[in-house]
Design an enzyme around this catalytic site. Sequence first.
Site, PDB file in Angstrom:
ATOM      1  N   HIS A 106       4.160  -8.437  -8.007  1.00 31.54           N
ATOM      2  CA  HIS A 106       2.814  -9.220  -8.241  1.00 31.54           C
ATOM      3  C   HIS A 106       3.220 -10.592  -8.931  1.00 31.54           C
ATOM      4  CE1 HIS A 106      -1.641  -9.434  -7.509  1.00 31.54           C
ATOM      5  NE2 HIS A 106      -1.307  -8.673  -6.835  1.00 31.54           N
TER       6      HIS A 106
ATOM      7  N   GLU B 277       1.134  -3.701   6.044  1.00 28.78           N
ATOM      8  CA  GLU B 277       0.213  -3.137   4.836  1.00 28.78           C
ATOM      9  C   GLU B 277      -0.930  -2.646   5.432  1.00 28.78           C
ATOM     10  OE1 GLU B 277      -0.597  -5.970   1.671  1.00 28.78           O
ATOM     11  OE2 GLU B 277      -1.170  -4.138   0.437  1.00 28.78           O
TER      12      GLU B 277
ATOM     13  N   ASP C 292       5.595  -3.595  -5.217  1.00 26.82           N
ATOM     14  CA  ASP C 292       4.998  -4.976  -5.523  1.00 26.82           C
ATOM     15  C   ASP C 292       5.020  -5.178  -7.066  1.00 26.82           C
ATOM     16  OD1 ASP C 292       3.595  -7.278  -5.341  1.00 26.82           O
ATOM     17  OD2 ASP C 292       1.781  -6.371  -4.593  1.00 26.82           O
TER      18      ASP C 292
ATOM     19  N   TRP D 174      -1.105 -13.482 -12.532  1.00 23.70           N
ATOM     20  CA  TRP D 174      -1.699 -12.064 -12.087  1.00 23.70           C
ATOM     21  C   TRP D 174      -1.290 -11.726 -10.771  1.00 23.70           C
ATOM     22  CZ3 TRP D 174      -4.595  -9.635  -8.229  1.00 23.70           C
ATOM     23  CH2 TRP D 174      -5.081  -8.457  -8.561  1.00 23.70           C
TER      24      TRP D 174
ATOM     25  N   TYR E 178      -2.328  -4.406 -11.893  1.00 25.32           N
ATOM     26  CA  TYR E 178      -2.544  -4.463 -10.434  1.00 25.32           C
ATOM     27  C   TYR E 178      -1.858  -3.323  -9.771  1.00 25.32           C
ATOM     28  CZ  TYR E 178       2.381  -5.210 -10.408  1.00 25.32           C
ATOM     29  OH  TYR E 178       3.771  -5.323 -10.446  1.00 25.32           O
TER      30      TYR E 178
ATOM     31  N   ARG F 124       5.189 -12.324   4.608  1.00 25.00           N
ATOM     32  CA  ARG F 124       4.120 -11.585   4.279  1.00 25.00           C
ATOM     33  C   ARG F 124       2.718 -12.278   4.631  1.00 25.00           C
ATOM     34  NH1 ARG F 124       2.993  -7.273   2.440  1.00 25.00           N
ATOM     35  NH2 ARG F 124       1.454  -7.847   0.746  1.00 25.00           N
TER      36      ARG F 124
ATOM     37  N   GLU G  57       8.314  -6.775  -3.943  1.00 25.63           N
ATOM     38  CA  GLU G  57       7.244  -7.860  -3.128  1.00 25.63           C
ATOM     39  C   GLU G  57       7.100  -8.926  -4.436  1.00 25.63           C
ATOM     40  OE1 GLU G  57       3.930  -5.938  -1.510  1.00 25.63           O
ATOM     41  OE2 GLU G  57       2.889  -7.637  -1.976  1.00 25.63           O
TER      42      GLU G  57
ATOM     43  N   ARG H   9       4.001   2.469  -0.620  1.00 24.90           N
ATOM     44  CA  ARG H   9       4.280   1.646  -1.631  1.00 24.90           C
ATOM     45  C   ARG H   9       3.816   2.402  -3.133  1.00 24.90           C
ATOM     46  NH1 ARG H   9       0.595  -3.650  -3.317  1.00 24.90           N
ATOM     47  NH2 ARG H   9      -0.433  -2.290  -4.854  1.00 24.90           N
TER      48      ARG H   9
ATOM     49  N   GLU I  15       2.172 -13.618   0.667  1.00 23.56           N
ATOM     50  CA  GLU I  15       0.906 -13.103   0.866  1.00 23.56           C
ATOM     51  C   GLU I  15      -0.302 -14.285   0.474  1.00 23.56           C
ATOM     52  OE1 GLU I  15       0.579  -9.245  -1.649  1.00 23.56           O
ATOM     53  OE2 GLU I  15      -0.948 -10.400  -2.696  1.00 23.56           O
TER      54      GLU I  15
HETATM   55  O1  KDG Z   1      -7.041 -10.192  -3.432  1.00 16.44           O
HETATM   56  C1  KDG Z   1      -5.490  -9.704  -4.095  1.00 16.44           C
HETATM   57  C2  KDG Z   1      -5.015  -8.590  -3.164  1.00 16.44           C
HETATM   58  O2  KDG Z   1      -5.231  -8.792  -1.909  1.00 16.44           O
HETATM   59  C3  KDG Z   1      -3.760  -8.384  -3.831  1.00 16.44           C
HETATM   60  O3  KDG Z   1      -3.721  -8.331  -5.308  1.00 16.44           O
HETATM   61  C4  KDG Z   1      -3.256  -7.168  -3.138  1.00 16.44           C
HETATM   62  O4  KDG Z   1      -1.098  -7.853  -3.830  1.00 16.44           O
HETATM   63  C5  KDG Z   1      -1.615  -7.179  -3.212  1.00 16.44           C
HETATM   64  C6  KDG Z   1      -0.944  -6.506  -1.897  1.00 16.44           C
HETATM   65  O5  KDG Z   1       0.232  -6.603  -1.919  1.00 16.44           O
HETATM   66  O6  KDG Z   1      -1.765  -5.837  -1.177  1.00 16.44           O
HETATM   67 MG    MG Z   2       1.032  -7.934  -2.741  1.00 10.77          MG
END
Ligand code: KDG
Ligand code: MG
Length: 402
Positions: A212, A339, A210, A402, A160, A283, A236, A148, A262
């Site tokens: 995010h 992951e 990602d 975020w 991030y 995920r 992602e 990634r 996630e």
């Molecule tokens: O606690 C938040 C994280 O697990 C996250 O920001 C990580 O987006 C993430 C990822 O894809 O691992």
């Molecule tokens: Mg993520």
Amino acid sequence: MSTIERAEVFVASPGRNFVTLRITTSDGVTGLGDATLNGRELAVASYLRDHVVPLLIGRDPARIEDIWQFLYRGAYWRRGPVTMTAIAAVDVALWDIKGRVAGLPVYQLLGGRSRDAVMVYAHASGTDVPSLLDDVAKFRDLGYQAIRAQTGVPGLGGSYGVRKGEVYEPANSNLPDEQPWSTEAYLDFAPTYLRAVREKFGSAFHLLHDVHHRLTPIEAARFGKSVEDLRLFWMEDPTPAENQEAFRLIRQHTTTPIATGEILNSIWDVKDLITEQLIDYVRTTVVHAGGITHLRRIFDLAALYQVRTGSHGATDLSPISLAAAVHVDLTVPNFGIQEYMPHVEQTMQVFRTNVTLENGMLDLSDEPGLGVEYDEKAAERYPYDPKYLPVARRLDGSVHDW
Ligand code: KDG
Ligand code: MG
């Protein structure tokens, strides 16, 4: 009949915060479950200690499904990350116990191996394009088959997905670290660095990214379209997960595969995304989506629609969750990718696991149960250290996802 005699909740910070549940039966068998919810750890610890543990005492630990239903339906107030993480911890601990009692690794109880090992993706990042390319080279040389790629956006401090040092740790501050965000700058920059990775390394490994939850549906559609020729393994979380209609719009515009889940916690949260084939990878994880019992249910639904798995596996998921994930990943027919971010040494002093990494693939040995031991004494050296995840603000000062 063996019964649940004790259930203890440990909160410790060996390198980062983890909440751990240990269930002990009247026969002296123990099982471990991860109950970590990054930045909200004590909410789950209290949910377990105050509302779940009293319900477990005296029950038959072998009745995993019934206990799951009892905790889920019996609570009346359903779903959500706190509830589902607490239920997950109980469920995973009970699978651990079942394996230890049977003398079999959990994956054998789930039907045995569908594959020899589990492909993972590593996290390469950098503050700029040259440092990202160096990091990608490092992971490629370590034998990872999927990587990634994330970098900070020029002119914006902090973003991030970018590591400081060896480990990516987003929960970095006693009060939330407020980080600037510009969608325009990101949309201009991200495709260029993903392209730089492909130009330098070709197609020798799978490339992931990602987003995010940062984009609107039409922005995500544009992004996906602009990187189509790079053949991403996935983009992602292109948009915030609450607005699931968004995925329909993104799908109409791009063939870049989509992964999400996630922060989703139940089969109902992903039902429409899966059955309408709006995503390619789901995920959800053992820890935040109700444990092995519920995750299997989600993955089986996904299999009907050719949606593959790609469980979250950042370092805020404890080694118990990683081991549980590998047991599930080894067995499900529609596994996609896992992951993986290595934990720091202090973490591994407290959680001893038999998970191994070779050529970018995870595997584990045949110890009964999950194959994880929790060293309570070692954990006492690392008291809870409250930390928040960051908050993003647009350049005009307003709050962004975020
Ligand atoms: O606690 C938040 C994280 O697990 C996250 O920001 C990580 O987006 C993430 C990822 O894809 O691992
Ligand atoms: Mg993520």
